[in-house]
Design a protein around this motif. Structure first.
Motif, short mmCIF file in Angstrom:
data_model
loop_
_atom_site.label_atom_id
_atom_site.label_comp_id
_atom_site.label_asym_id
_atom_site.label_seq_id
_atom_site.Cartn_x
_atom_site.Cartn_y
_atom_site.Cartn_z
N ALA A 181 0.83 -1.21 0.00
CA ALA A 181 0.00 0.00 0.00
C ALA A 181 0.87 1.26 0.00
CB ALA A 181 -0.93 -0.01 1.22
N VAL A 182 1.95 1.23 0.74
CA VAL A 182 2.81 2.41 0.83
C VAL A 182 3.51 2.65 -0.50
CG1 VAL A 182 4.72 3.47 2.04
CG2 VAL A 182 3.12 2.04 3.29
N ASP A 183 4.06 1.59 -1.06
CA ASP A 183 4.71 1.74 -2.37
C ASP A 183 3.73 2.29 -3.39
OD1 ASP A 183 7.35 1.07 -2.05
OD2 ASP A 183 6.97 -1.09 -2.19
N TYR B 35 1.04 4.00 -2.93
CA TYR B 35 0.72 5.40 -2.62
C TYR B 35 1.75 6.35 -3.22
CZ TYR B 35 0.18 9.67 0.11
OH TYR B 35 0.03 10.98 0.50
N TRP B 36 3.00 6.08 -2.96
CA TRP B 36 4.01 7.00 -3.43
C TRP B 36 4.13 6.99 -4.95
CZ3 TRP B 36 5.35 10.99 -0.95
CH2 TRP B 36 5.37 10.99 0.44
N ARG B 37 4.02 5.82 -5.52
CA ARG B 37 4.16 5.77 -6.98
C ARG B 37 3.00 6.48 -7.66
NH1 ARG B 37 6.97 -0.09 -8.41
NH2 ARG B 37 8.73 0.22 -6.98
N GLN C 270 1.64 9.13 -6.44
CA GLN C 270 2.05 10.53 -6.36
C GLN C 270 3.05 10.87 -7.46
OE1 GLN C 270 0.37 12.42 -4.49
NE2 GLN C 270 -0.61 10.76 -3.33
N PHE C 271 3.97 9.95 -7.70
CA PHE C 271 4.95 10.21 -8.75
C PHE C 271 4.26 10.35 -10.10
CE2 PHE C 271 7.93 7.39 -6.02
CZ PHE C 271 8.06 8.41 -5.11
N MET C 272 3.30 9.50 -10.35
CA MET C 272 2.56 9.57 -11.62
C MET C 272 1.83 10.91 -11.74
SD MET C 272 0.93 5.94 -12.66
CE MET C 272 -0.44 6.07 -11.57
N LEU C 273 1.12 11.25 -10.69
CA LEU C 273 0.42 12.52 -10.71
C LEU C 273 1.38 13.66 -11.01
CD1 LEU C 273 -2.01 12.28 -7.65
CD2 LEU C 273 -2.59 12.28 -10.07
N GLY C 274 2.53 13.63 -10.35
CA GLY C 274 3.50 14.70 -10.53
C GLY C 274 3.99 14.79 -11.95
N LEU D 177 4.90 6.06 -17.22
CA LEU D 177 4.22 5.86 -15.94
C LEU D 177 4.03 4.38 -15.63
CD1 LEU D 177 1.42 8.59 -16.18
CD2 LEU D 177 3.68 8.77 -15.12
N GLY E 25 7.26 2.87 -14.55
CA GLY E 25 7.62 3.29 -13.20
C GLY E 25 6.77 2.62 -12.16
N MET E 26 5.49 2.54 -12.44
CA MET E 26 4.54 1.91 -11.52
C MET E 26 4.91 0.46 -11.25
SD MET E 26 2.08 3.44 -10.04
CE MET E 26 0.69 2.80 -9.12
#
Lengths: 224, 224
Positions: B154-156, B158-160, B162-166, B203, B206-207
């Motif tokens: 879940a944590v991974d 979540y951050w990924r 965010q990276f996509m959104l960014g 994306l 990366g995901m």
DNA sequence: GTCTGTTTGAAACATACGTTTGAGACACTA
DNA sequence: TAGTGTCTCAAACGTATGTTTCAAACAGAC
């Protein structure tokens, strides 16, 4: 005291407030009252609010760019003629950022947030300032990226670098808020180091993705 | 005229100015003079500047979220019980964004830039507004992402995300400028669709990156 | 101790902001 | 035509901003 600590108190306060609230949303009166100095001191010591913003950036960007230069030097020396890999290049950058001597415990987080703001908030004067002061390490980083991804066409590389910048600047610029959300939702504490440790593999994988194979044409049945 | 076009003129002007300069840096006087309406019209029709910001978002976010819902419906129906893949999910989102009826040629770019600003500029009221108005398609997208990446913690994840959104928000928000640079440097024309076609594989890769395997410990010999 | 250049202090300045006001114009109903 | 609710307009309000002013306090050199 010949050189008072007023300057540093202002810089400390400004740095933290800028990182918290952005530039336009932070007034000189907030800064001076947090720093417990007189309002006029900012214009006396820095000349203007914009110049104060520049000074805040210069204070951490100048040592950072020096650290970065030596990190790149070491990396290239260690690679001994061979171009460094993408992972090595990204890690050299990340390490330099994380290892910077921090003034406070919030140090690295403020640092990142400010960098994100610099990209995000369209302060023309700031971008101009950063470009002409720190163009060298930036273009060196670009050159390393190019050598590390010879398989990419120039156009692909260009866009993927933008994607990397975006993911990084965006995440870092809101990292405090994101950390808080994660804390509340999943009860997980996160350090900036851990964010970076998650970001770099993401970026490297994206950078080296197989090229656009399964791209459906737009304006046809898409997601088949 | 019963319902004048003042409202739309204000929305058009505000949308473009916000996208160009951010919220705090855009004054009501700039908006009304660009829209060629009276200053008081904003507070008359919308009540306050914050409410105007909400209205700007609602105008494009409401149809977009409807488009997105049907795209997800179609996708899930076509997958017939199986969870859609990551690529399919990302493409459904991208298609919905690209296919949105645009008011101007800048449409999609403004759209993206505003979304980026909403995330970046720490306008508390905006975040609250968006959360309570558009939480449903957002959490549906999140659920699809979760089902498409069951291997991630879940944590991974979540951050990924965010990276996509960014990467997305950042690239799209400045895509005009980036396109121009590319045009000048390499003489290549680029459409928003092509950018999206490059972004999605980035994306997705990366995901789905292998987890943080070659992460050197910080504060040790790093880039070995 | 006195002088000189540097730094602080409280107050004011000019400007820009979001918002409010009240009078007038307009379209529509009766 | 008279009346009513909707909308526009110019002007002002109160507040906050970045910046400037000028006298007072301070340091160090002679």
């Amino acid at each position: 005291m010949a050189q008072s600590d007023t300057v540093d108190r202002i810089l400390d306060a400004a740095e933290e407030l800028f990182a918290d609230r952005g530039f336009s949303e932070t007034s000189l009166r907030m800064i001076t009252s947090k720093a417990k100095v007189n309002l006029a001191a900012v214009n006396y010591h820095f000349g203007s609010k914009n110049a104060l913003i520049h000074a805040v950036f210069a204070r951490f960007l100048t040592p950072f760019s020096a650290t970065l230069e030596t990190a790149f030097d070491e990396l290239e020396e260690r690679c001994d003629g061979e171009p460094p890999t993408l992972n090595q290049t990204l890690w050299a950058l990340t390490e330099s950022a994380v290892r910077m001597p921090q003034r406070t415990d919030k140090g690295i987080s403020i640092f990142m947030r400010l960098l994100g703001l610099a990209y995000t908030q369209s302060q023309g004067h700031l971008r101009k300032f950063l470009e002409q002061e720190y163009s060298e390490p930036f273009s060196r980083f670009m050159r390393l990226l190019k050598e590390a991804t010879p398989q990419l066409s120039a156009v692909d590389r260009y866009w993927r670098i933008q994607f990397m910048l975006g993911a990084t600047a965006f995440t870092m610029s809101s990292s405090d808020a994101l950390r808080d959300i994660l804390q509340n939702k999943l009860g997980v504490e996160t350090t900036v180091q851990e964010i970076a440790a998650r970001l770099v593999p993401f970026l490297a994988a994206g950078m080296q993705a197989e090229d656009t194979m399964l791209v459906p044409a737009f304006s046809q049945a898409p997601v088949a």
